[in-house]
Design a protein around this motif. Structure first.
Motif, PDB file in Angstrom:
ATOM      1  N   LEU A  41      44.684  -4.977 101.756  1.00 17.48           N
ATOM      2  CA  LEU A  41      43.424  -5.703 101.601  1.00 17.48           C
ATOM      3  C   LEU A  41      42.272  -4.738 101.368  1.00 17.48           C
ATOM      4  O   LEU A  41      41.424  -4.964 100.491  1.00 17.48           O
ATOM      5  CB  LEU A  41      43.154  -6.566 102.831  1.00 17.48           C
ATOM      6  CG  LEU A  41      41.828  -7.310 102.845  1.00 17.48           C
ATOM      7  CD1 LEU A  41      41.782  -8.339 101.727  1.00 17.48           C
ATOM      8  CD2 LEU A  41      41.608  -7.972 104.185  1.00 17.48           C
ATOM      9  N   LEU A  42      42.233  -3.648 102.132  1.00 17.05           N
ATOM     10  CA  LEU A  42      41.161  -2.675 101.947  1.00 17.05           C
ATOM     11  C   LEU A  42      41.225  -2.023 100.570  1.00 17.05           C
ATOM     12  O   LEU A  42      40.183  -1.776  99.945  1.00 17.05           O
ATOM     13  CB  LEU A  42      41.225  -1.615 103.049  1.00 17.05           C
ATOM     14  CG  LEU A  42      40.834  -2.105 104.449  1.00 17.05           C
ATOM     15  CD1 LEU A  42      41.088  -1.010 105.471  1.00 17.05           C
ATOM     16  CD2 LEU A  42      39.395  -2.559 104.481  1.00 17.05           C
ATOM     17  N   LEU A  48      37.836  -3.797  93.823  1.00 17.38           N
ATOM     18  CA  LEU A  48      36.825  -4.756  93.373  1.00 17.38           C
ATOM     19  C   LEU A  48      35.442  -4.119  93.349  1.00 17.38           C
ATOM     20  O   LEU A  48      34.672  -4.315  92.396  1.00 17.38           O
ATOM     21  CB  LEU A  48      36.819  -5.984  94.278  1.00 17.38           C
ATOM     22  CG  LEU A  48      37.933  -6.983  94.045  1.00 17.38           C
ATOM     23  CD1 LEU A  48      37.940  -8.037  95.146  1.00 17.38           C
ATOM     24  CD2 LEU A  48      37.775  -7.646  92.702  1.00 17.38           C
ATOM     25  N   VAL A  49      35.122  -3.363  94.383  1.00 17.30           N
ATOM     26  CA  VAL A  49      33.816  -2.702  94.431  1.00 17.30           C
ATOM     27  C   VAL A  49      33.713  -1.677  93.308  1.00 17.30           C
ATOM     28  O   VAL A  49      32.689  -1.593  92.616  1.00 17.30           O
ATOM     29  CB  VAL A  49      33.602  -2.040  95.816  1.00 17.30           C
ATOM     30  CG1 VAL A  49      32.377  -1.131  95.815  1.00 17.30           C
ATOM     31  CG2 VAL A  49      33.477  -3.116  96.889  1.00 17.30           C
ATOM     32  N   TYR A  50      34.771  -0.915  93.099  1.00 14.35           N
ATOM     33  CA  TYR A  50      34.796   0.084  92.019  1.00 14.35           C
ATOM     34  C   TYR A  50      34.585  -0.581  90.661  1.00 14.35           C
ATOM     35  O   TYR A  50      33.780  -0.138  89.851  1.00 14.35           O
ATOM     36  CB  TYR A  50      36.115   0.847  92.059  1.00 14.35           C
ATOM     37  CG  TYR A  50      36.274   1.852  90.965  1.00 14.35           C
ATOM     38  CD1 TYR A  50      35.532   3.034  90.946  1.00 14.35           C
ATOM     39  CD2 TYR A  50      37.184   1.631  89.915  1.00 14.35           C
ATOM     40  CE1 TYR A  50      35.696   3.962  89.928  1.00 14.35           C
ATOM     41  CE2 TYR A  50      37.334   2.557  88.904  1.00 14.35           C
ATOM     42  CZ  TYR A  50      36.586   3.710  88.902  1.00 14.35           C
ATOM     43  OH  TYR A  50      36.730   4.613  87.893  1.00 14.35           O
ATOM     44  N   LYS A  51      35.295  -1.673  90.409  1.00 17.95           N
ATOM     45  CA  LYS A  51      35.158  -2.392  89.140  1.00 17.95           C
ATOM     46  C   LYS A  51      33.742  -2.958  88.981  1.00 17.95           C
ATOM     47  O   LYS A  51      33.165  -2.891  87.895  1.00 17.95           O
ATOM     48  CB  LYS A  51      36.203  -3.517  89.095  1.00 17.95           C
ATOM     49  CG  LYS A  51      36.176  -4.361  87.853  1.00 17.95           C
ATOM     50  CD  LYS A  51      36.618  -3.580  86.656  1.00 17.95           C
ATOM     51  CE  LYS A  51      36.706  -4.502  85.451  1.00 17.95           C
ATOM     52  NZ  LYS A  51      37.087  -3.811  84.255  1.00 17.95           N
ATOM     53  N   PHE A  52      33.186  -3.469  90.074  1.00 14.38           N
ATOM     54  CA  PHE A  52      31.818  -3.999  90.029  1.00 14.38           C
ATOM     55  C   PHE A  52      30.825  -2.894  89.675  1.00 14.38           C
ATOM     56  O   PHE A  52      29.930  -3.101  88.849  1.00 14.38           O
ATOM     57  CB  PHE A  52      31.460  -4.642  91.371  1.00 14.38           C
ATOM     58  CG  PHE A  52      30.064  -5.154  91.423  1.00 14.38           C
ATOM     59  CD1 PHE A  52      29.719  -6.320  90.771  1.00 14.38           C
ATOM     60  CD2 PHE A  52      29.099  -4.471  92.135  1.00 14.38           C
ATOM     61  CE1 PHE A  52      28.418  -6.798  90.807  1.00 14.38           C
ATOM     62  CE2 PHE A  52      27.798  -4.927  92.189  1.00 14.38           C
ATOM     63  CZ  PHE A  52      27.460  -6.089  91.518  1.00 14.38           C
ATOM     64  N   VAL A  53      30.992  -1.731  90.299  1.00 18.60           N
ATOM     65  CA  VAL A  53      30.083  -0.615  90.023  1.00 18.60           C
ATOM     66  C   VAL A  53      30.206  -0.199  88.565  1.00 18.60           C
ATOM     67  O   VAL A  53      29.197   0.076  87.904  1.00 18.60           O
ATOM     68  CB  VAL A  53      30.386   0.570  90.962  1.00 18.60           C
ATOM     69  CG1 VAL A  53      29.656   1.830  90.523  1.00 18.60           C
ATOM     70  CG2 VAL A  53      30.006   0.215  92.390  1.00 18.60           C
ATOM     71  N   LEU A  54      31.406  -0.168  88.017  1.00 21.58           N
ATOM     72  CA  LEU A  54      31.582   0.190  86.613  1.00 21.58           C
ATOM     73  C   LEU A  54      30.928  -0.838  85.688  1.00 21.58           C
ATOM     74  O   LEU A  54      30.354  -0.479  84.663  1.00 21.58           O
ATOM     75  CB  LEU A  54      33.066   0.324  86.271  1.00 21.58           C
ATOM     76  CG  LEU A  54      33.773   1.555  86.810  1.00 21.58           C
ATOM     77  CD1 LEU A  54      35.259   1.530  86.408  1.00 21.58           C
ATOM     78  CD2 LEU A  54      33.113   2.819  86.313  1.00 21.58           C
ATOM     79  N   LEU A  55      31.034  -2.109  86.042  1.00 21.21           N
ATOM     80  CA  LEU A  55      30.441  -3.149  85.194  1.00 21.21           C
ATOM     81  C   LEU A  55      28.918  -3.114  85.254  1.00 21.21           C
ATOM     82  O   LEU A  55      28.241  -3.386  84.251  1.00 21.21           O
ATOM     83  CB  LEU A  55      30.929  -4.530  85.638  1.00 21.21           C
ATOM     84  CG  LEU A  55      32.360  -4.887  85.230  1.00 21.21           C
ATOM     85  CD1 LEU A  55      32.764  -6.213  85.856  1.00 21.21           C
ATOM     86  CD2 LEU A  55      32.490  -4.949  83.734  1.00 21.21           C
ATOM     87  N   VAL A  56      28.373  -2.800  86.400  1.00 20.97           N
ATOM     88  CA  VAL A  56      26.915  -2.782  86.545  1.00 20.97           C
ATOM     89  C   VAL A  56      26.306  -1.623  85.743  1.00 20.97           C
ATOM     90  O   VAL A  56      25.240  -1.760  85.165  1.00 20.97           O
ATOM     91  CB  VAL A  56      26.518  -2.672  88.046  1.00 20.97           C
ATOM     92  CG1 VAL A  56      25.046  -2.386  88.213  1.00 20.97           C
ATOM     93  CG2 VAL A  56      26.899  -3.970  88.753  1.00 20.97           C
TER      94      VAL A  56
END
Length: 57
Positions: A41-42, A48-56
């Protein structure tokens, strides 16, 4: 508003105290499986956080 937050926090503390010790015995395999699920889970959350940061960016 503040009294509602204090009451809510008190309820959460009460629930945490009630379930602090498990009622059932767990074997080593079950403990290992639960720990593996936590790690999984971690890792998923980190991805997910990594992908979000890349998209931002």
């Amino acid at each position: 508003m503040a009294s509602q937050l204090k009451r809510f926090a008190g309820k959460i503390r009460e629930i945490n105290q009630r379930y602090a010790k498990p009622r059932i015995e767990m074997s080593g395999a079950v403990k290992f499986a639960l720990m593996a699920l936590r790690v999984y889970l971690l890792v998923l959350v980190a991805l997910l956080v990594y992908k979000f940061v890349l998209l931002v960016r």
